[in-house]
Design a protein around this motif. Structure first.
Motif, PDB file in Angstrom:
ATOM      1  N   THR A  42      49.710  87.002  71.906  1.00  0.00           N
ATOM      2  CA  THR A  42      48.955  85.743  71.925  1.00  0.00           C
ATOM      3  C   THR A  42      48.232  85.652  73.258  1.00  0.00           C
ATOM      4  O   THR A  42      48.850  85.802  74.321  1.00  0.00           O
ATOM      5  CB  THR A  42      49.912  84.553  71.750  1.00  0.00           C
ATOM      6  OG1 THR A  42      50.599  84.708  70.505  1.00  0.00           O
ATOM      7  CG2 THR A  42      49.149  83.239  71.740  1.00  0.00           C
ATOM      8  N   LEU A  43      46.920  85.442  73.195  1.00  0.00           N
ATOM      9  CA  LEU A  43      46.144  85.375  74.437  1.00  0.00           C
ATOM     10  C   LEU A  43      46.476  84.099  75.205  1.00  0.00           C
ATOM     11  O   LEU A  43      46.688  83.047  74.598  1.00  0.00           O
ATOM     12  CB  LEU A  43      44.645  85.408  74.116  1.00  0.00           C
ATOM     13  CG  LEU A  43      44.135  86.727  73.523  1.00  0.00           C
ATOM     14  CD1 LEU A  43      42.665  86.585  73.084  1.00  0.00           C
ATOM     15  CD2 LEU A  43      44.261  87.862  74.533  1.00  0.00           C
ATOM     16  N   SER A  44      46.527  84.228  76.524  1.00  0.00           N
ATOM     17  CA  SER A  44      46.729  83.051  77.379  1.00  0.00           C
ATOM     18  C   SER A  44      45.580  83.009  78.378  1.00  0.00           C
ATOM     19  O   SER A  44      44.834  83.981  78.500  1.00  0.00           O
ATOM     20  CB  SER A  44      48.058  83.172  78.126  1.00  0.00           C
ATOM     21  OG  SER A  44      47.989  84.277  79.013  1.00  0.00           O
ATOM     22  N   GLU A  45      45.474  81.889  79.097  1.00  0.00           N
ATOM     23  CA  GLU A  45      44.422  81.799  80.127  1.00  0.00           C
ATOM     24  C   GLU A  45      44.611  82.928  81.139  1.00  0.00           C
ATOM     25  O   GLU A  45      43.658  83.545  81.605  1.00  0.00           O
ATOM     26  CB  GLU A  45      44.469  80.443  80.841  1.00  0.00           C
ATOM     27  CG  GLU A  45      44.033  79.257  79.995  1.00  0.00           C
ATOM     28  CD  GLU A  45      42.613  79.352  79.463  1.00  0.00           C
ATOM     29  OE1 GLU A  45      41.797  80.089  80.057  1.00  0.00           O
ATOM     30  OE2 GLU A  45      42.313  78.721  78.426  1.00  0.00           O
ATOM     31  N   ALA A  46      45.886  83.228  81.461  1.00  0.00           N
ATOM     32  CA  ALA A  46      46.163  84.265  82.461  1.00  0.00           C
ATOM     33  C   ALA A  46      45.751  85.642  81.944  1.00  0.00           C
ATOM     34  O   ALA A  46      45.097  86.417  82.661  1.00  0.00           O
ATOM     35  CB  ALA A  46      47.639  84.257  82.815  1.00  0.00           C
ATOM     36  N   SER A  47      46.097  85.954  80.672  1.00  0.00           N
ATOM     37  CA  SER A  47      45.749  87.285  80.165  1.00  0.00           C
ATOM     38  C   SER A  47      44.241  87.411  79.995  1.00  0.00           C
ATOM     39  O   SER A  47      43.663  88.475  80.233  1.00  0.00           O
ATOM     40  CB  SER A  47      46.511  87.608  78.879  1.00  0.00           C
ATOM     41  OG  SER A  47      46.204  86.683  77.862  1.00  0.00           O
ATOM     42  N   LEU A  48      43.563  86.315  79.616  1.00  0.00           N
ATOM     43  CA  LEU A  48      42.097  86.370  79.483  1.00  0.00           C
ATOM     44  C   LEU A  48      41.443  86.647  80.834  1.00  0.00           C
ATOM     45  O   LEU A  48      40.508  87.449  80.943  1.00  0.00           O
ATOM     46  CB  LEU A  48      41.567  85.052  78.899  1.00  0.00           C
ATOM     47  CG  LEU A  48      41.781  84.881  77.388  1.00  0.00           C
ATOM     48  CD1 LEU A  48      41.513  83.437  76.972  1.00  0.00           C
ATOM     49  CD2 LEU A  48      40.873  85.821  76.605  1.00  0.00           C
ATOM     50  N   ALA A  49      41.967  85.988  81.871  1.00  0.00           N
ATOM     51  CA  ALA A  49      41.416  86.205  83.217  1.00  0.00           C
ATOM     52  C   ALA A  49      41.599  87.665  83.621  1.00  0.00           C
ATOM     53  O   ALA A  49      40.691  88.305  84.179  1.00  0.00           O
ATOM     54  CB  ALA A  49      42.098  85.282  84.210  1.00  0.00           C
ATOM     55  N   SER A  50      42.752  88.223  83.290  1.00  0.00           N
ATOM     56  CA  SER A  50      43.036  89.616  83.624  1.00  0.00           C
ATOM     57  C   SER A  50      42.099  90.558  82.857  1.00  0.00           C
ATOM     58  O   SER A  50      41.591  91.531  83.412  1.00  0.00           O
ATOM     59  CB  SER A  50      44.510  89.884  83.307  1.00  0.00           C
ATOM     60  OG  SER A  50      44.734  91.246  83.169  1.00  0.00           O
ATOM     61  N   LEU A  51      41.834  90.246  81.584  1.00  0.00           N
ATOM     62  CA  LEU A  51      40.930  91.089  80.778  1.00  0.00           C
ATOM     63  C   LEU A  51      39.502  91.021  81.315  1.00  0.00           C
ATOM     64  O   LEU A  51      38.786  92.019  81.344  1.00  0.00           O
ATOM     65  CB  LEU A  51      40.954  90.652  79.305  1.00  0.00           C
ATOM     66  CG  LEU A  51      42.291  90.851  78.573  1.00  0.00           C
ATOM     67  CD1 LEU A  51      42.243  90.230  77.183  1.00  0.00           C
ATOM     68  CD2 LEU A  51      42.646  92.334  78.475  1.00  0.00           C
ATOM     69  N   ARG A  52      39.124  89.813  81.760  1.00  0.00           N
ATOM     70  CA  ARG A  52      37.765  89.676  82.329  1.00  0.00           C
ATOM     71  C   ARG A  52      37.638  90.510  83.597  1.00  0.00           C
ATOM     72  O   ARG A  52      36.621  91.159  83.818  1.00  0.00           O
ATOM     73  CB  ARG A  52      37.448  88.197  82.613  1.00  0.00           C
ATOM     74  CG  ARG A  52      37.009  87.434  81.365  1.00  0.00           C
ATOM     75  CD  ARG A  52      36.430  86.061  81.716  1.00  0.00           C
ATOM     76  NE  ARG A  52      37.468  85.107  82.117  1.00  0.00           N
ATOM     77  CZ  ARG A  52      38.116  84.326  81.241  1.00  0.00           C
ATOM     78  NH1 ARG A  52      37.822  84.338  79.961  1.00  0.00           N
ATOM     79  NH2 ARG A  52      39.049  83.508  81.663  1.00  0.00           N
ATOM     80  N   ARG A  53      38.693  90.538  84.407  1.00  0.00           N
ATOM     81  CA  ARG A  53      38.657  91.331  85.645  1.00  0.00           C
ATOM     82  C   ARG A  53      38.515  92.813  85.329  1.00  0.00           C
ATOM     83  O   ARG A  53      37.898  93.565  86.066  1.00  0.00           O
ATOM     84  CB  ARG A  53      39.941  91.102  86.453  1.00  0.00           C
ATOM     85  CG  ARG A  53      39.914  89.844  87.304  1.00  0.00           C
ATOM     86  CD  ARG A  53      40.998  89.887  88.377  1.00  0.00           C
ATOM     87  NE  ARG A  53      42.349  89.996  87.816  1.00  0.00           N
ATOM     88  CZ  ARG A  53      43.054  88.955  87.356  1.00  0.00           C
ATOM     89  NH1 ARG A  53      42.541  87.745  87.405  1.00  0.00           N
ATOM     90  NH2 ARG A  53      44.265  89.138  86.870  1.00  0.00           N
ATOM     91  N   ARG A  54      39.077  93.215  84.188  1.00  0.00           N
ATOM     92  CA  ARG A  54      39.000  94.626  83.805  1.00  0.00           C
ATOM     93  C   ARG A  54      37.748  94.919  82.990  1.00  0.00           C
ATOM     94  O   ARG A  54      37.618  95.983  82.397  1.00  0.00           O
ATOM     95  CB  ARG A  54      40.244  95.009  82.993  1.00  0.00           C
ATOM     96  CG  ARG A  54      41.487  95.057  83.857  1.00  0.00           C
ATOM     97  CD  ARG A  54      42.718  95.089  82.989  1.00  0.00           C
ATOM     98  NE  ARG A  54      43.918  95.003  83.804  1.00  0.00           N
ATOM     99  CZ  ARG A  54      44.524  96.050  84.353  1.00  0.00           C
ATOM    100  NH1 ARG A  54      44.027  97.258  84.193  1.00  0.00           N
ATOM    101  NH2 ARG A  54      45.604  95.892  85.080  1.00  0.00           N
ATOM    102  N   ALA A  55      36.850  93.935  82.915  1.00  0.00           N
ATOM    103  CA  ALA A  55      35.553  94.097  82.252  1.00  0.00           C
ATOM    104  C   ALA A  55      35.696  94.502  80.780  1.00  0.00           C
ATOM    105  O   ALA A  55      34.905  95.273  80.254  1.00  0.00           O
ATOM    106  CB  ALA A  55      34.681  95.107  83.005  1.00  0.00           C
ATOM    107  N   ILE A  56      36.729  93.980  80.111  1.00  0.00           N
ATOM    108  CA  ILE A  56      36.844  94.186  78.663  1.00  0.00           C
ATOM    109  C   ILE A  56      35.762  93.324  77.993  1.00  0.00           C
ATOM    110  O   ILE A  56      35.618  92.143  78.316  1.00  0.00           O
ATOM    111  CB  ILE A  56      38.243  93.748  78.172  1.00  0.00           C
ATOM    112  CG1 ILE A  56      39.336  94.602  78.821  1.00  0.00           C
ATOM    113  CG2 ILE A  56      38.338  93.783  76.651  1.00  0.00           C
ATOM    114  CD1 ILE A  56      39.321  96.061  78.428  1.00  0.00           C
TER     115      ILE A  56
END
Lengths: 110, 278
Positions: A42-56
């Motif tokens: 389940t996506l969370s604000e924290a995991s989304l931020a991490s994915l954005r940092r990894r340029a997914i």
């Protein structure tokens, strides 16, 4: 990972459209094939931020994704409601700060 | 305009709270509590016990199995939680919605439960007991119920005045009745022998600037504002009351903490409302 099968109503969306609470239909891998998030997460604000940092750029999520225009209307309605609630006491320092925080909060909601 | 004496007299006509509830409230300020004896007394009041068990068994508490007795509920949830539940059930039962009344009981209780939840979530940040904060939040507008149920015609005028002036509730009450719900509520709390800090929270929840920084009244002031701002009661003409800068600074929460508080309050509220406001 006992998440539902990737084929069950999966939709591929841009990461910008993804929001907290959505469930991944497929695992997310980095450029080297390393696992970032398993299927069924389940996506969370924290995991989304991490994915954005990894340029997914995209992800595959379960279920139909709501129409962006409809989401935009719902968001505008939430902000208009805040305007109405703060019509008398949103100008003073603390009231204005609370109002601003609630705008941030309501904007983050899907 | 009704003289204050008359209002106080009508308060004294209200049914007393069940003796066990008064005992439970008194026990909030005691260290050594005979929970076993209190559990026995709660169980004697069957309707109170039944509602309390329904609440204890709701998904709000996420218990692994069903509890069948008050004693068992205390063992699983702890005495503090049960005391809060019993008090909440008892007070909501003391003011049944009267047929034909134009007063919006459901809207009233939605705001009361909303403030209770916000107070409970804020309590640890203000070094308050979360259960006491919950009760104080639930009761903070009790004076409105006294006015609306004992003086229905006059309170209908308050509603009209409020709509015409788009004012806050207390301002409309002072204009029409000459006194406001905070004053009346604290008189009822005194009559019902609530602990001092709860009485003060009910009396002073609109006086944010005058409150001690880490206190129950200040917690309720913030919780009341937050419940309006989160639109928990969903009243079309609702408005956020003045928020004291002093109270806001006293809480001293940073942005991520406030955002987490908002989310916790909304989530807890939905669950509790299903049970308490039915």
């Amino acid at each position: 990972m006992s998440g539902p099968a990737a084929s069950a109503g999966a939709t591929t969306i841009a990461l910008d459209q993804a929001c907290a609470g959505m469930v991944l239909a497929e695992a997310l891998l980095d450029a080297h094939g390393g696992l970032l998030l398993p299927q069924g997460s389940t996506l969370s604000e924290a995991s989304l931020a991490s994915l954005r940092r990894r340029a997914i750029a995209t992800c595959s999520v379960l279920g139909a994704v709501a129409d962006p225009a409809q989401l935009a209307r719902a968001r505008a309605a939430r902000l208009a409601r805040l305007d109405r609630l703060f019509r008398h006491n949103g100008a003073a320092e603390a009231g204005a700060t609370l109002w601003r925080l609630l705008i941030t909060y309501r904007e983050q909601q899907p | 305009m009704t003289p204050l004496d008359e209002v106080i007299k009508r308060i004294h006509d209200l049914p007393s709270l069940p003796a066990v509830v008064v005992e439970l409230l008194t026990s909030m300020e005691q260290e050594d509590i005979d929970t076993h004896a209190l559990a026995g007394k709660i169980a004697l009041d069957q309707s109170l016990a039944a509602k309390t068990l329904r609440l204890a068994n709701s998904s709000f508490y996420g218990m692994p199995s069903t509890v069948h007795s008050i004693q068992q509920a205390i063992a699983v949830l702890g005495f503090h939680s049960i005391r809060t539940l019993v008090t909440a059930c008892s007070v909501t039962d003391s003011f049944p919605a009267s047929a034909g009344s134009r007063f919006d009981f459901q809207g009233f209780w939605r705001h009361a439960v909303g403030t209770a939840v916000c107070a409970k979530v804020l309590a640890p940040h203000l070094r308050q007991n979360p259960e006491t904060a919950f009760i104080a939040g639930l009761l903070h507008d009790l004076g409105i119920l006294v006015l609306a149920t004992r003086f229905p015609a006059e309170y209908a005028d308050v509603a009209s005045w409020r709509a015409a002036h788009d004012s806050g509730t207390a301002e409309a009450e002072r204009a029409v009745c000459g006194h406001d719900h905070a004053m009346i509520g604290s008189a009822l709390c005194a009559y019902w022998k609530f602990p001092d800090n709860i009485q003060r929270a009910v009396a002073d929840h609109h006086q944010g600037d005058a409150l001690a920084p880490l206190s129950l009244p200040l917690t309720v002031h913030l919780a009341n504002t937050l419940a309006h701002a989160l639109d928990l009661a969903e009243q079309p003409d609702d408005q956020v009351p003045p928020l004291s800068q002093h109270a806001w600074r006293a809480a001293g929460l940073d942005e991520p903490t406030w955002l987490a508080v908002f989310a916790d309050c909304e989530q807890m509220f939905q669950e509790l409302c299903k049970i308490l406001v039915s």
